[in-house]
Design a protein around this motif. Structure first.
Motif, PDB file in Angstrom:
ATOM      1  N   TRP A   1       6.393   4.599  -3.380  1.00 41.10           N
ATOM      2  CA  TRP A   1       6.164   4.125  -2.167  1.00 41.10           C
ATOM      3  C   TRP A   1       6.035   5.790  -1.208  1.00 41.10           C
ATOM      4  O   TRP A   1       5.344   5.580  -0.579  1.00 41.10           O
ATOM      5  N   PRO A   2       7.151   6.551  -1.378  1.00 42.84           N
ATOM      6  CA  PRO A   2       7.606   7.799  -0.726  1.00 42.84           C
ATOM      7  C   PRO A   2       6.611   8.564  -1.065  1.00 42.84           C
ATOM      8  O   PRO A   2       5.983   9.724   0.000  1.00 42.84           O
ATOM      9  N   VAL A   3       5.171   8.896  -1.954  1.00 40.89           N
ATOM     10  CA  VAL A   3       3.975   9.536  -2.013  1.00 40.89           C
ATOM     11  C   VAL A   3       3.241   9.553  -1.050  1.00 40.89           C
ATOM     12  O   VAL A   3       2.239   9.834  -0.709  1.00 40.89           O
TER      13      VAL A   3
ATOM     14  N   ALA B   1       5.158  -5.072  15.326  1.00 42.84           N
ATOM     15  CA  ALA B   1       4.508  -3.617  16.236  1.00 42.84           C
ATOM     16  C   ALA B   1       4.225  -3.190  14.632  1.00 42.84           C
ATOM     17  O   ALA B   1       2.345  -2.928  15.794  1.00 42.84           O
ATOM     18  N   THR B   2       4.331  -3.598  13.470  1.00 40.36           N
ATOM     19  CA  THR B   2       3.591  -3.504  12.489  1.00 40.36           C
ATOM     20  C   THR B   2       1.789  -4.099  12.869  1.00 40.36           C
ATOM     21  O   THR B   2       1.163  -3.677  12.081  1.00 40.36           O
ATOM     22  N   LEU B   3       2.214  -6.006  13.027  1.00 43.27           N
ATOM     23  CA  LEU B   3       0.643  -6.036  13.522  1.00 43.27           C
ATOM     24  C   LEU B   3      -0.061  -6.011  14.450  1.00 43.27           C
ATOM     25  O   LEU B   3      -1.251  -5.934  13.889  1.00 43.27           O
ATOM     26  N   ALA B   4       0.483  -5.705  15.822  1.00 49.71           N
ATOM     27  CA  ALA B   4      -0.256  -5.333  16.158  1.00 49.71           C
ATOM     28  C   ALA B   4      -1.024  -3.799  15.769  1.00 49.71           C
ATOM     29  O   ALA B   4      -1.929  -3.456  16.315  1.00 49.71           O
TER      30      ALA B   4
ATOM     31  N   ASN C   1      -2.629   2.078  10.042  1.00 47.43           N
ATOM     32  CA  ASN C   1      -2.033   1.461  11.227  1.00 47.43           C
ATOM     33  C   ASN C   1      -0.706   0.836  10.829  1.00 47.43           C
ATOM     34  O   ASN C   1       0.337   1.238  11.715  1.00 47.43           O
ATOM     35  N   GLN C   2      -0.990   0.775   9.990  1.00 49.40           N
ATOM     36  CA  GLN C   2       0.471  -1.149  10.472  1.00 49.40           C
ATOM     37  C   GLN C   2       1.256  -0.659   9.332  1.00 49.40           C
ATOM     38  O   GLN C   2       2.200  -0.310   9.776  1.00 49.40           O
ATOM     39  N   THR C   3       1.234   0.954   8.017  1.00 51.30           N
ATOM     40  CA  THR C   3       2.205   1.090   7.633  1.00 51.30           C
ATOM     41  C   THR C   3       3.304   2.146   8.249  1.00 51.30           C
ATOM     42  O   THR C   3       3.844   2.296   8.486  1.00 51.30           O
TER      43      THR C   3
ATOM     44  N   LEU D   1       5.186   0.504  10.494  1.00 55.05           N
ATOM     45  CA  LEU D   1       6.019   0.321   9.559  1.00 55.05           C
ATOM     46  C   LEU D   1       7.177   1.441   9.468  1.00 55.05           C
ATOM     47  O   LEU D   1       8.241   1.110   9.224  1.00 55.05           O
ATOM     48  N   GLU D   2       6.663   2.477   9.119  1.00 61.42           N
ATOM     49  CA  GLU D   2       7.370   3.299   9.174  1.00 61.42           C
ATOM     50  C   GLU D   2       8.355   3.443  10.545  1.00 61.42           C
ATOM     51  O   GLU D   2       9.515   4.382  10.942  1.00 61.42           O
ATOM     52  N   VAL D   3       7.288   4.387  11.401  1.00 65.05           N
ATOM     53  CA  VAL D   3       7.870   4.360  13.199  1.00 65.05           C
ATOM     54  C   VAL D   3       8.867   4.039  13.623  1.00 65.05           C
ATOM     55  O   VAL D   3      10.510   4.288  14.021  1.00 65.05           O
ATOM     56  N   TYR D   4       8.670   2.499  12.879  1.00 59.92           N
ATOM     57  CA  TYR D   4      10.052   1.331  13.781  1.00 59.92           C
ATOM     58  C   TYR D   4      11.059   0.578  12.196  1.00 59.92           C
ATOM     59  O   TYR D   4      11.692   0.095  12.592  1.00 59.92           O
TER      60      TYR D   4
END
Length: 231
Positions: free
Chosen positions: A62-64, A135-138, A147-149, A152-155
């Motif tokens: 996941w980190p990679v 926000a991830t759904l949007a 964009n969803q992923t 996920l990282e942003v928020y």
């Protein structure tokens, strides 16, 4: 049972290979009508984790993926946008795209406000706040899985809750798709019933189809190498 990242990556690749190998076969096509392909891609790895086939607690996949593959995917996605071509589609096309985007962005806060009137505890707070998940759904409904992923990282929404959101994303999208497909097949009757003039929409549809066909090309090995280098 399995904690080696190389084997886990191989299993994930096998799942995707199976889906892509069967999606155009007649028997499987009927299956994928009722069980969306994207759901299989998410569900099977989840089941592997749930039933203990793979252990990802110490995995670095996941980190990679988020640090390397995600930025690359977002870059390639934006690289393919033809701003001049989009502007050439006309004002109505741009207004349609922007209206859909604004509707998705405003729909989340509105849904939270409505739910809060009945059960405020569902909204949550901190890292598990519902708005982080929406926000991830949007991000998904505006720009797809990459964009969803990114959202996920942003928020920083917890991965445990994100799994449920993926299911919501897929199920709601598929239910809505049923209505869209039905409406597309009966649009002439609906237009007559509403007294609507859909000629501009038909013209826009044909324009976009012609534009897509004009820029479509089959990628060759040389193209993939160049894209990889630029990315």
């Amino acid at each position: 049972m399995i904690s080696d990242d190389r084997i886990i990556l191989g299993l994930l690749a096998l799942v995707l290979a199976f889906v892509f190998a069967t999606r155009d076969r007649p028997g499987w096509q009927r299956f994928y009508v009722f069980v969306p392909i994207i759901l299989i891609c998410y569900l099977v790895p989840s089941l592997m984790t749930t039933f203990g086939l793979i252990d990802v607690s110490q995995s670095n996949l996941w980190p990679v993926a988020k640090d390397y593959f995600l930025p690359a995917a977002l870059f390639l996605m934006t690289l393919s946008i033809d701003i001049k071509g989009i502007l050439g589609l006309g004002n109505k096309a741009i207004i349609m795209f922007l209206t859909a985007t604004v509707g998705i962005i405003l729909g989340g806060p509105l849904a939270l406000w409505i739910v809060a009137q009945f059960e405020p505890s569902i909204i949550g707070s901190g890292d598990t706040a519902a708005w982080r998940g929406l926000a991830t759904l949007a991000g998904s409904w505006i720009g797809g899985g990459a964009n969803q992923t990114a959202m996920l990282e942003v928020y920083g929404y917890p991965l445990e809750g994100f799994a449920a959101l993926l299911a919501v994303d897929i199920i709601v999208a598929e239910i809505w798709m049923v209505f869209l497909l039905y409406g597309a097949g009966a649009h002439e009757r609906v237009d007559r019933w509403l007294g609507a003039d859909s000629s501009s929409i038909a013209k826009l549809r044909d324009t976009m189809a012609d534009y897509t066909e004009s820029i479509e090309r089959v990628a060759k090995a040389n193209d993939y190498v160049l894209l990889f280098g630029i990315t």
